[in-house]
Design an enzyme around this catalytic site. Structure first.
Site, PDB file in Angstrom:
ATOM      1  N   GLU A   1      34.968  62.397  82.911  1.00  0.00           N
ATOM      2  CA  GLU A   1      35.294  61.722  81.658  1.00  0.00           C
ATOM      3  C   GLU A   1      36.771  61.335  81.756  1.00  0.00           C
ATOM      4  O   GLU A   1      37.630  62.211  81.931  1.00  0.00           O
ATOM      5  CB  GLU A   1      35.094  62.667  80.463  1.00  0.00           C
ATOM      6  CG  GLU A   1      33.637  62.852  80.054  1.00  0.00           C
ATOM      7  CD  GLU A   1      33.476  63.761  78.829  1.00  0.00           C
ATOM      8  OE1 GLU A   1      32.540  63.546  78.057  1.00  0.00           O
ATOM      9  OE2 GLU A   1      34.291  64.697  78.651  1.00  0.00           O
TER      10      GLU A   1
ATOM     11  N   ASN B   1      31.041  67.639  75.925  1.00  0.00           N
ATOM     12  CA  ASN B   1      31.134  68.989  75.359  1.00  0.00           C
ATOM     13  C   ASN B   1      31.006  68.989  73.840  1.00  0.00           C
ATOM     14  O   ASN B   1      30.550  69.964  73.245  1.00  0.00           O
ATOM     15  CB  ASN B   1      32.447  69.660  75.783  1.00  0.00           C
ATOM     16  CG  ASN B   1      32.366  70.146  77.230  1.00  0.00           C
ATOM     17  OD1 ASN B   1      31.277  70.299  77.776  1.00  0.00           O
ATOM     18  ND2 ASN B   1      33.512  70.380  77.851  1.00  0.00           N
TER      19      ASN B   1
ATOM     20  N   SER C   1      39.212  70.131  78.822  1.00  0.00           N
ATOM     21  CA  SER C   1      37.847  69.767  78.471  1.00  0.00           C
ATOM     22  C   SER C   1      37.654  69.725  76.957  1.00  0.00           C
ATOM     23  O   SER C   1      36.589  69.321  76.498  1.00  0.00           O
ATOM     24  CB  SER C   1      36.853  70.737  79.116  1.00  0.00           C
ATOM     25  OG  SER C   1      37.227  72.056  78.883  1.00  0.00           O
TER      26      SER C   1
ATOM     27  N   HIS D   1      38.748  64.526  83.006  1.00  0.00           N
ATOM     28  CA  HIS D   1      37.941  65.732  82.784  1.00  0.00           C
ATOM     29  C   HIS D   1      36.863  65.816  83.858  1.00  0.00           C
ATOM     30  O   HIS D   1      35.819  65.162  83.764  1.00  0.00           O
ATOM     31  CB  HIS D   1      37.338  65.691  81.372  1.00  0.00           C
ATOM     32  CG  HIS D   1      36.451  66.855  81.091  1.00  0.00           C
ATOM     33  ND1 HIS D   1      35.372  66.789  80.244  1.00  0.00           N
ATOM     34  CD2 HIS D   1      36.465  68.126  81.568  1.00  0.00           C
ATOM     35  CE1 HIS D   1      34.773  67.962  80.209  1.00  0.00           C
ATOM     36  NE2 HIS D   1      35.403  68.788  81.017  1.00  0.00           N
TER      37      HIS D   1
END
Ligand code: 3HC
Length: 691
Positions: free
Chosen positions: A437, A475, A404, A425
């Protein structure tokens, strides 16, 4: 656009407007003309409306909303169908949604195939049905059932539609032939002119009102839930024609609501995200028949469940037996819980469990067409695994990592086949969350990327392609929000006030409740590995306050409590930290909290676009809407920033940067340029759909 074939006294009008027969102006006009012709033609006794392609009709053309109306309007066309002197039967093989179902409801009967799905999803676009759905559906299936269908927005399968009386017949064979027979039967019987009740049955009112009151209690601020209830209610109080006018007026008013505009923007952004620069339909794909997942933790287990759900055999690989046993037990327990809830049949459970195997040692990944690594988030661990996979995986296998944050290119460099390496992800819980993702590394081959995207869709996910950077899109932006939230604590806000402002903004949880739920130790570990600092969270972790799992974090969680309570100890700790740094604490209004947390995220989104990490603003918004519970009716962070105006956002960011001395908060060049031009993110090559 509408093909007409006449034989045996029946005119079959086939809608042929790919990809989904959306009822744009040209199709409406074509249908209207074909109907008029069939009505005039003496050789025609009955009419069938069928459609080409796998979708019957996806509804009104959403792309036309907000533009000047182009007659004939759908309600007029449907009124003419209903008033037709010859019976009209709909032959529905695929999805009949929104205006598509309303079209079918105006017909005198509906014959459906096994693949039909019938629904009125307007609620999900911030609307209500606007072409008679709120009147014709309640008259057909009863107000309570109709209200529930329109409120949920989910389509019914063919069998359920038949049971409800929404469909008149289910035909597994030749659908159009069956519809012709039905149409002729109605013509012969002369009874096709269904007597539509002028008003809804007063006996059904109490049930409907109770359901409406419950819906409003659950969504007190939702403009379209209230409008939906009002429109159905009009069917009790007013004659059909007047009730239709109430519906239409409410529908048109909702079209202009910024919340509905945001939902339409999100609809098109999501579809646009499927168009990935450098890929096309002709890009070759690699076959995926077997999968392996490295790591039997929560993430690995969830990913394995996704494969099983899609019918792909998957081997979960661990280094040691106890960890594997624990992981497989967790999967079994999750399935058992689903079965107990009634959301999974015993048969499906057995089938899925039958597809999930366990094994010890990376060598066991040798047969897989795709390997998804979901091991500990540590570069040395990951490069070690990929170096081994390079040795043991079969040639051409796709090697995916679920990292991540970490640098995909560095992970790929541990292999001699970086072209086969990709990031997938998943978001936690992986078996539930829709977003993936898909990370494209510097060397990732186009066919590997295309296969990864297809696979994610096969797993029922929504893939969005992103480039390599720390934290990728979601993130990386979240880190900005977390840093801003920490800073607010030091400047004077308390966790409950920040969380309340963010909940009022529309998130289900505020950042601190969220952090407590996820576990504070996770961020702590990442910060330690990357040199990051979060003074308050670090101090809490140092005291062993890791969030809900330890009963204490930003809040305290007394035995059995689900929601956290304010904790004077934490508040004292925060105040002491402010004092230690010489920061004079002050009060923050909710709007200021929102700006302080969200604008830095928007700014980071601008940097992500500048760097080409995301292809379009809509991709970023799609990620936030589907991976981070950004409130749907606000359309994602960049769409939201556009609604505020980038000049105002940039000015505030410049102020934040000055006051804090943090240059990262200064408007990113792209944001500053757009702001100076008086433009928004929407002016960049964005989603194809209109505002
Ligand atoms: N209007 C305009 N375009 C539409 C559309 C619509 N109603 N429905 C789908 N499209 C377009 C998509 O944008 C996409 O375009 P693209 O290929 O250029 O990106 C293309 O059709 C294919 O759509 P999907 O990628 O979504 O195809 P799927 O096969 O995955 O799904 C579907 C098909 C289930 C029909 C899905 O497209 C869908 O849910 N569509 C929207 C349904 C809907 O919300 N209807 C209600 C509209 S509002 C209304 O009808 C008001 C009325 O009451 C007056």
């Amino acid at each position: 656009m509408v093909r007409q074939e006449i034989s045996g006294g029946v005119a079959v009008l086939t809608l042929a407007h790919p990809p989904v027969n959306a009822l744009g102006a040209a199709l409406r006009a074509g249908l209207d003309a074909a109907l008029a012709e069939a009505t005039r033609d003496e050789a025609v006794r009955a009419i069938v409306i069928a459609a080409e392609g796998r979708v019957f009709v996806a509804g009104a053309d959403i792309g036309e909303f907000g533009k000047p109306p182009r007659p004939p309007m759908l309600p007029e066309v449907l009124a003419r169908i209903e008033a037709s002197p010859k019976p009209v039967v709909a032959a529905i093989g695929g999805a009949a949604l929104g205006g598509g179902l309303e079209l079918a409801l105006a017909c005198h009967a509906r014959v459906v195939g096994p693949g039909a799905r019938l629904g009125l999803p307007e609620i999900k676009l911030g609307l209500i049905p606007g072409a008679g759905g709120t009147q014709r559906l309640p008259r057909l299936v009863g107000p309570e059932a109709a209200f529930a269908l329109m409120l949920g927005g989910e389509p019914l399968e063919a069998g359920k539609a038949l049971a409800l009386g929404l469909a008149d017949a289910l035909e597994p064979g030749d659908l159009v032939a069956a519809a012709r027979v039905q149409a002729l039967r109605l013509a012969e019987a002369g009874s096709w002119s269904r007597e539509r009740a002028e008003r809804l049955d007063p006996g059904a009112r109490a049930g409907f009102e109770a359901a409406a009151a419950e819906a409003l209690r659950r969504s007190p601020d939702s403009p379209n839930v209230a409008a939906l209830a009002d429109a159905v209610r009009a069917g009790f109080d007013l004659p059909f024609g007047e009730a239709l006018a109430v519906e239409r007026a409410r529908f048109l008013a909702l079209l202009d609501d910024p919340r509905a505009k945001a939902l339409r923007y999100a609809f098109f952004a999501e579809r646009e995200a499927a168009r990935v620069p450098g890929l096309s339909r002709d890009t070759p794909r690699r076959p995926i028949r077997k999968a392996a997942v490295i790591g039997a933790g929560t993430m690995g287990g969830g990913i394995a469940m996704c494969f099983a759900q899609a019918g792909i055999p998957v081997t979960v690989i661990e280094a040691e037996e106890p960890a594997l046993a624990r992981g497989l037990d967790r999967i079994r327990a999750l399935y058992a819980a689903s079965r107990a809830r009634g959301s999974l049949s015993a048969e499906a459970e057995a089938e899925r469990l039958g597809l999930i195997g366990g094994a010890i040692g990376l060598e066991r990944a040798g047969e897989a067409d795709i390997v998804v690594e979901a091991a500990f988030e540590d570069m040395a661990v990951k490069t070690g695994i990929f170096a081994t996979l390079d040795r043991v995986a079969r040639p051409g296998a796709i090697l995916a990592t679920n990292t991540s944050y970490l640098d995909l290119d560095a992970i790929a460099a541990a292999t001699a086949r970086p072209q086969d390496v990709i990031g997938l992800h998943f978001f936690s819980p992986a078996n539930v969350m829709r977003l993936v993702e898909v990370v494209r590394g510097a060397a990732t081959a186009p066919d590997v990327l295309a296969t990864g995207l297809d696979l994610a869709r096969r797993l029922g996910k929504l893939p969005v392609t992103v480039g390599v950077c720390f934290g990728f899109v979601g993130n990386r932006m979240l880190a900005r929000r977390s840093a801003a939230a920490e800073r607010l604590l030091l400047e004077g806000a308390l966790p409950h006030a920040v969380d309340a402002a963010i909940r009022d903004f529309g998130f289900r949880m505020g950042p601190f409740a969220m952090a407590d739920l996820a576990g504070l130790d996770i961020g702590w570990r990442t910060r330690k590995a990357t040199g990051g600092v979060a003074p308050v969270a670090d101090a809490l972790c140092a005291q062993g306050r890791f969030g809900q799992k330890t009963g204490r974090g930003f809040y305290r969680y007394p035995e059995g409590a689900r929601a956290g309570e304010r904790d004077p100890e934490v508040e004292a700790l925060i105040e002491a930290e402010s004092a230690r740094r010489g920061i004079a604490r002050r009060a923050f209004a909710p709007e200021e909290i929102v700006a302080r947390l969200m604008y830095p995220m928007v700014n980071e989104g601008a940097r992500i676009l500048e760097e080409g990490i995301a292809a379009r603003p809509g991709d970023i918004d799609t990620i936030w809407l589907n991976g981070y519970n950004w409130p749907a009716w606000r359309g994602g962070p960049l769409h939201w920033a556009d609604t505020i105006g980038l000049a105002a956002v940039a000015a505030d960011l410049a102020r934040f940067a000055d006051a804090s001395g943090d240059a990262d908060l200064a408007p990113a060049p792209l944001l500053a340029r757009l702001a100076a031009q008086g433009a928004g993110f929407a002016s960049l090559a964005g989603p194809a759909g209109p505002a």
